[in-house]
Enzyme design. Structure first.
Site, PDB file in Angstrom:
ATOM      1  CD  GLN A   1      -3.320  -0.466   0.031  1.00 48.20           C
ATOM      2  OE1 GLN A   1      -3.170   0.803  -0.359  1.00 48.20           O
ATOM      3  NE2 GLN A   1      -3.738  -1.215  -0.793  1.00 48.20           N
ATOM      4  CB  SER A   2       4.152   2.002  -1.326  1.00 42.61           C
ATOM      5  OG  SER A   2       5.064   2.977  -1.750  1.00 42.61           O
ATOM      6  CG  ASN A   3       0.748   6.664   0.682  1.00 39.41           C
ATOM      7  OD1 ASN A   3      -0.321   6.437   0.319  1.00 39.41           O
ATOM      8  ND2 ASN A   3       1.194   6.797   1.794  1.00 39.41           N
TER       9      ASN A   3
END
Length: 340
Positions: A82-84
């Site tokens: 879930q990396s921005n």
């Protein structure tokens, strides 16, 4: 650490791709200020514009500036599922007509289906990114090596790849974005007592701290640990700050006493939501109508509350919290939040 040179003069020596839509707002949080007995402000870097915003837009301006200068047509980057950062990189690549390759690490175990399908994962797919997987979550060198292997394959196909590295052995170009961000904040408000920022890779924390000192702002900067305990994070910040000072051509780096980390909101670990974090996230939403993300900004606000409780932030002080974005990740944490 003030300087005769301006921040713009320091940053002018680096290539930069325009990804920001402009300065981000600085807003007072009046209801929380009254509730907490401090003068609380929030720097809205969730509103940086590109690809649903966030702090990574500032950092990517310098990575993509170098990529464009090198005539790259493909950008490769590693992050958590879930990396921005990887979502923002895919958006920047789309804007600049490049291909993006996103390598997702397994940093957080035991997550539900939404974590792997919704939030930043969904957005990156909409942006047309290629996805890779890396099975380890604490092996920065291994993740970088895997990207180099994919880059070699892309070169064999006639493409020109550019890698955004994880490891500390590479220049912290992304930190330059928050040198600029701190200068922007100093132009909006320069008389605050304390700033609170998330501290993970160290680029936001290190760039922000360095930028404030270059702007002549002496406020304490608390880095709230989101991935490592405070001892490990302080050691990492020493490396980041020294490398950043060298990159900027500063005569000396910041002293150790400027590195302040706090890990009281870290449990139960990176990407996991403890009760403290959940309570902070819901307090911000229900008091100010501002959404935080579960990985970075909710822990940052939880850290602010913890520092207040410990007396390290004092009643009446003017406090700035940097909202680094990441709101799309909320949709990947539906099962973990389970808000009543």
């Amino acid at each position: 650490m003030t300087s005769k040179k301006t921040i713009d003069q320091y940053l002018g020596q680096f290539s930069r791709a325009k990804l920001m839509t402009g300065s981000t707002p600085l807003e007072p949080l009046n209801r929380l200020s009254e509730l907490l007995d401090i003068d609380l402000w929030i720097k809205r870097d969730d509103l940086t514009g590109l690809g649903m915003g966030g702090n990574k837009t500032r950092q990517l301006e310098f990575y993509f500036g170098e990529a464009v200068e090198q005539n790259a047509d493909t950008v490769l980057i590693t992050g958590a599922v879930q990396s921005n950062f990887v979502r923002s990189a895919a958006a920047a690549a789309a804007l600049l007509g490049m291909k993006s390759v996103l390598q997702l690490e397994e940093r957080v175990s035991g997550m539900g289906e939404a974590y792997y399908r919704s939030g930043n994962v969904l957005l990156a797919k909409l942006l047309g990114a290629e996805h890779m997987s890396f099975p380890e979550g604490e092996n920065e060198a291994g993740a970088d090596n895997a990207l180099h292997e994919r880059a070699d394959q892309l070169r064999a196909e006639g493409r020109s790849p550019y890698i955004i590295h994880l490891g500390l052995g590479h220049p912290p170009l992304g930190a330059l974005g928050y040198v600029a961000g701190a200068g922007e904040l100093a132009g909006q408000l320069d008389d605050f007592d304390v700033a609170v920022v998330p501290s993970g890779s160290g680029s936001t924390h290190g760039g922000f701290l360095t930028g404030l000192r270059l702007a002549g702002v002496s406020a304490d900067v608390f880095g709230i640990c989101v991935r490592r305990d405070q001892d490990q994070q302080s050691q990492r910040m020493r490396v980041v700050l020294d490398k950043l000072a060298g990159l900027l051509g500063l005569e000396q780096g910041l002293p150790d006493e400027d590195i302040i980390t706090w890990d009281g909101a870290l449990a139960p670990g990176y990407g996991r939501i403890g009760d403290f974090t959940r309570d902070a996230l819901t307090m911000m939403a229900r008091t100010e109508g501002v959404f935080l993300d579960p990985v970075y900004t909710a822990k940052t606000f939880a850290g602010l509350l913890g520092l207040l409780k410990e007396g390290r932030i004092k009643p009446g002080q003017k406090v700035v919290m940097v909202h680094t974005g990441g709101v799309p990740a909320l949709f990947g944490y539906q099962e973990e939040l389970d808000v009543a």
